[in-house]
Design a protein around this motif. Structure first.
Motif, PDB file in Angstrom:
ATOM      1  N   THR A 106       8.329  62.798 -71.081  1.00 17.64           N
ATOM      2  CA  THR A 106       7.597  63.823 -71.862  1.00 17.64           C
ATOM      3  C   THR A 106       8.405  65.137 -71.557  1.00 17.64           C
ATOM      4  O   THR A 106       8.303  66.064 -72.649  1.00 17.64           O
ATOM      5  CB  THR A 106       6.062  63.957 -71.369  1.00 17.64           C
ATOM      6  OG1 THR A 106       5.422  62.687 -71.364  1.00 17.64           O
ATOM      7  CG2 THR A 106       5.221  64.887 -71.896  1.00 17.64           C
ATOM      8  N   PRO A 110       8.043  66.023 -75.882  1.00 15.41           N
ATOM      9  CA  PRO A 110       6.755  65.231 -75.870  1.00 15.41           C
ATOM     10  C   PRO A 110       6.427  64.369 -77.008  1.00 15.41           C
ATOM     11  O   PRO A 110       5.379  63.754 -76.712  1.00 15.41           O
ATOM     12  CB  PRO A 110       5.725  66.671 -75.982  1.00 15.41           C
ATOM     13  CG  PRO A 110       6.692  67.735 -76.689  1.00 15.41           C
ATOM     14  CD  PRO A 110       7.945  67.380 -75.974  1.00 15.41           C
ATOM     15  N   LEU A 185       1.106  63.019 -71.296  1.00 13.40           N
ATOM     16  CA  LEU A 185       0.142  64.306 -71.594  1.00 13.40           C
ATOM     17  C   LEU A 185      -0.977  64.287 -70.899  1.00 13.40           C
ATOM     18  O   LEU A 185      -1.562  65.270 -71.053  1.00 13.40           O
ATOM     19  CB  LEU A 185      -0.021  64.017 -73.221  1.00 13.40           C
ATOM     20  CG  LEU A 185       1.366  64.250 -74.131  1.00 13.40           C
ATOM     21  CD1 LEU A 185       1.153  63.843 -75.711  1.00 13.40           C
ATOM     22  CD2 LEU A 185       1.763  65.648 -73.940  1.00 13.40           C
TER      23      LEU A 185
END
Length: 367
Positions: A106, A110, A185
């Motif tokens: 990430t 992302p 996330l």
């Protein structure tokens, strides 16, 4: 029909991955023209996590069998246990392959996280359908190619658990300052609710919880969590892991090496990955129920996340997605695709899948 003949397939991997079916290419045709190759594959997971590590071993074995031993892949854990640097090694050609979760990257971009799982994203079947039939695999491989990577789906854990907590959480206020091991996330979402995300690897979680340097930790689900012994150092077991409704793993290739593979070898690799993709989910679905019974029988306190936390996390996730979409065109394209696919999937799932499962769950409860 021999497994080797089945795997030597002229397929795209996407079309028949779910069914595990391929067309036959006679093995002698491979042996007559293909070179002998010796590749290395580094796994982000230790040998002790047999389902995940075994997925890479199964891939290597199937490729070797289907190529009559001409394409050999040596599997080993990440050097020094450093899973975070795995894809750097693949991209720069230090190693030809890796087996890992995209959301470990990430920080790189992302967009990678969506290839594994997104908070309040897709369940396992939907993630597989989106990847293989909804255009997501091609979309992600465009993004990965810019970083000299190519990926094939390599299995799913199913919806994960919310993790092990040393103390009970009854609302958002109980999350303030909570040192919680969580990746992807999901870490950003919970940070907005006051959590302090931590990044320990799976094998390190027991010691960190025991030493109280962690307040909570999520890993995967009952089968693997039992192996790590997390129930012995944190009694409260929360569900669901709303940040991983269907966490997909991938086989990662150096893009140049993948492009240079003879076509029969690419077909073999696609067929082997497709078989692993179905097998890993089956393993977890078959093994998690017994592990959950043992954990609860041993004293684990099974608890759902409070509705207040679920609602606050959904709001935080949507804010993060809007922010990332405004900054990152690749993320926006991938997330817009995911949202559209999710909406269509739940239109269907609520009609048949949910209705059927809900009825059967209630019937089971009635005995």
């Amino acid at each position: 029909m021999k497994r080797r003949d089945v795997l030597t397939a002229g397929l795209t991997g996407a079309g028949l991955a779910g069914a595990g079916l391929v067309t036959t290419l006679a093995a002698p045709a491979v042996a007559q023209t293909a070179p002998e190759l010796r590749w290395r594959l580094h796994s982000a997971f230790p040998r002790s996590l047999d389902a995940l590590y075994g997925a890479a071993e199964m891939f290597a074995r199937l490729v070797g069998e289907a190529s009559d031993g001409r394409f050999q892949i040596e599997v080993a854990p990440a050097p020094g246990g450093e899973s975070a640097a795995l894809l750097d090694g693949v991209a720069n050609g230090t190693v030809e392959m890796a087996y890992s979760a995209a959301y470990y990257e990430t920080g790189r971009d992302p967009t990678f996280a969506l290839a594994t799982a997104a908070p309040f994203g897709l369940n396992a079947r939907q993630q597989n359908a989106w990847m293989l039939q909804g255009g997501a695999l091609d979309l992600f491989n465009e993004v990965f190619a810019r970083q000299k990577l190519y990926a094939l789906p390599g299995g799913n854990t199913g919806t994960q658990m919310g993790g092990w907590f040393r103390r009970e959480v009854k609302g958002v206020a109980d999350l303030q300052g909570l040192r919680f091991r969580i990746a992807g996330l999901g870490a950003q979402v919970l940070a907005k609710l006051g959590v302090v995300p931590q990044g320990q690897a799976g094998p390190d979680l027991y010691a960190a919880l025991e030493a109280k340097t962690l307040d909570a930790a999520e890993w995967i689900g009952p089968y693997d969590d039992e192996k790590l012994g997390l129930n012995k150092v944190a009694p409260f077991y929360y569900y669901p892991g709303f940040w991983e409704g269907g966490a997909m793993l991938h086989f990662w290739f150096n893009a140049q090496k993948w492009g240079e593979l003879p076509k029969p070898y690419r077909a073999i690799a696609q067929g082997a990955a497709a078989q692993v993709n179905g097998d890993l989910q089956a393993k977890y679905d078959a093994r998690n129920p017994g592990a959950l019974r043992r954990l609860v029988g041993g004293g684990a306190q099974l608890k759902p996340f409070p509705q207040e936390i679920m609602e606050a996390a959904l709001k935080a996730a949507n804010e993060i997605y809007a922010d990332l979409s405004a900054k990152n065109p690749d993320f926006k394209r991938a997330y817009d695709s995911l949202k559209s696919f999710r909406n269509e999937e739940y239109l269907w799932f609520q009609v048949a899948e949910y209705t059927y499962d809900n009825f059967m769950i209630r019937a089971r409860a009635r005995g």
